[in-house]
Design a protein around this motif. Structure first.
Motif, PDB file in Angstrom:
ATOM      1  N   HIS A 240      33.894  30.622 -41.398  1.00  0.00           N
ATOM      2  CA  HIS A 240      32.752  30.826 -42.299  1.00  0.00           C
ATOM      3  C   HIS A 240      32.236  29.506 -42.898  1.00  0.00           C
TER       4      HIS A 240
ATOM      5  N   HIS B 165      28.506  27.837 -42.654  1.00  0.00           N
ATOM      6  CA  HIS B 165      27.608  27.356 -43.716  1.00  0.00           C
ATOM      7  C   HIS B 165      26.995  26.004 -43.318  1.00  0.00           C
TER       8      HIS B 165
ATOM      9  N   SER C 277      30.177  26.932 -52.493  1.00  0.00           N
ATOM     10  CA  SER C 277      29.994  28.381 -52.465  1.00  0.00           C
ATOM     11  C   SER C 277      30.803  29.014 -53.585  1.00  0.00           C
TER      12      SER C 277
ATOM     13  N   ASP D 226      25.448  33.816 -48.188  1.00  0.00           N
ATOM     14  CA  ASP D 226      26.042  34.338 -46.958  1.00  0.00           C
ATOM     15  C   ASP D 226      25.022  35.058 -46.078  1.00  0.00           C
TER      16      ASP D 226
END
Ligand code: KG4
Ligand code: ZN
Length: 337
Positions: free
Chosen positions: A110, A114, A139, A306
């Motif tokens: 993940h 990003h 984040s 997200d």
């Protein structure tokens, strides 16, 4: 011209996107209202909401893209980091889909997603960073300074030793009585507040690491002391307090970026992650870039928080590199970069 379906389910957004050769054909994100009343994300409720949403969200992304499942060249999904149950739902769906269609499965980190959001092409023609570049990924769960050498080589050069930047925004917002997630609300109120109204301490850690946990404690004591003298204090000064908190977080981040540029000699600087939607941070990076002579890259809002376009983009690069995943690939809640 790889045609990739991306699926994101690491936290409280169920998302699906379709990219053809890195060009965005569809980007669908379904949020989860169930967490609002609890002041934070409840993992089990997130898993259940993902289960309800994953099929319709994927269906809608394919419909918007005008793509039939059998045309896909790969199914990319978020392997981690994130909530275990939430990751299991997206991962199980992706595996079943990949098996049924006999198409490659692509397990994506993940945080790499990003960063790689910068490479998603759409109609806005924004510049793509050249390698190597520095990326500040901020984040809700992470604050990372990364040297990106190519689309598959990420070197972590600094990170938070306690709270993440988004977590700092959200925890301060909670102390001020704002609903979750408070980051966007602090941003909103800060726009009409004085950033120098109140002085909060910046986390002091050596090198390229960050610390944000002291800030929430400072804000907690600040609010408690002032409220004891005047119960309406927060209400009367909300905009100034938000502006001052935002100013402190942004200042900490920009200082580390300056240090990272000095140490690496790399002057291409990118932002990524949910907090890169913050207007104070976007402005500060643009200004610093102008005065320091950096080339700066700030993602459009749709790719900050997200989304699955970033997961499909990472999957695209993994497919090109031949990095396909087996059916027994486990979810990794604490997947490091
Ligand atoms: O990347 P993201 O969507 O999810 C994670 O992977 O964590 O980031 C979510 C975080 C939350 O902490 C949220 O409050 C913060 O990003 N955020 C913001 C803004 N928009 C989202 N923080 C400050 N200002 C914003 N405009
Ligand atoms: Zn994220």
């Amino acid at each position: 011209m790889p045609l990739i379906l991306g699926i994101e389910s690491s936290c409280d957004e169920t998302a699906a996107a379709v990219l053809r050769n890195g060009f965005l054909l569809a980007n669908v994100v379904a949020g989860q209202e169930v967490h609002k009343q609890w002041g934070g994300v409840i993992p089990e409720l997130a898993s259940r909401a993902h289960q309800q949403q994953v099929v319709p969200v994927v269906h809608e992304a394919l419909r918007q893209a005008g793509v039939q499942p059998h045309e896909l060249d790969g199914i990319a999904y978020t392997q981690g980091p994130g909530l275990l149950g939430a990751l299991l739902v997206g991962g199980s769906f992706a595996k079943a889909f990949s098996l049924a269609l006999n198409k490659p499965l692509l397990a994506v980190n993940h945080m790499q997603g990003h960063i790689l959001a910068h490479f998603v092409r759409d109609n806005d023609q924004r510049p793509v960073p050249e390698f190597p570049f520095l990326c500040l990924t901020v984040s809700g769960g992470h604050t990372q300074l990364v040297r990106v050498d190519d689309a598959r080589t990420f070197v972590l050069i600094g990170e938070t030793i306690d709270d993440a930047a988004g977590e700092a925004f959200d925890k301060c917002a909670k102390i001020l009585g704002l609903p979750y997630p408070g980051g966007p609300l602090i941003d909103k109120y800060a726009a009409t507040g004085n950033p120098n109204a109140f002085a909060f301490p910046e986390g002091q850690v050596p090198g390229l690491n960050f610390s944000f946990s002291g800030l929430k404690t400072a804000v907690l004591y600040f609010v408690r002391d002032h409220t004891a003298a005047n119960p309406d204090f927060v209400q009367n000064h909300l905009h100034d307090i938000c502006a001052s908190i935002q100013h402190t977080i942004v200042s900490t981040l920009i200082k580390r970026l300056k240090r990272a540029v000095k140490e690496t000699g790399i002057t291409r600087v990118a932002l990524a992650g949910g907090v890169s939607a913050n207007s104070g941070l976007r402005q500060a990076l643009t200004q610093t870039g102008q005065t320091e002579g950096w080339q700066t890259f700030i993602p459009p809002f749709a790719y900050c928080t997200d989304n699955a376009a970033m997961i499909a983009m990472a999957g695209h690069f993994q497919l090109l590199a031949g990095e396909t995943a087996a059916q027994d690939t486990p979810p990794l809640p604490r997947f490091s970069l």
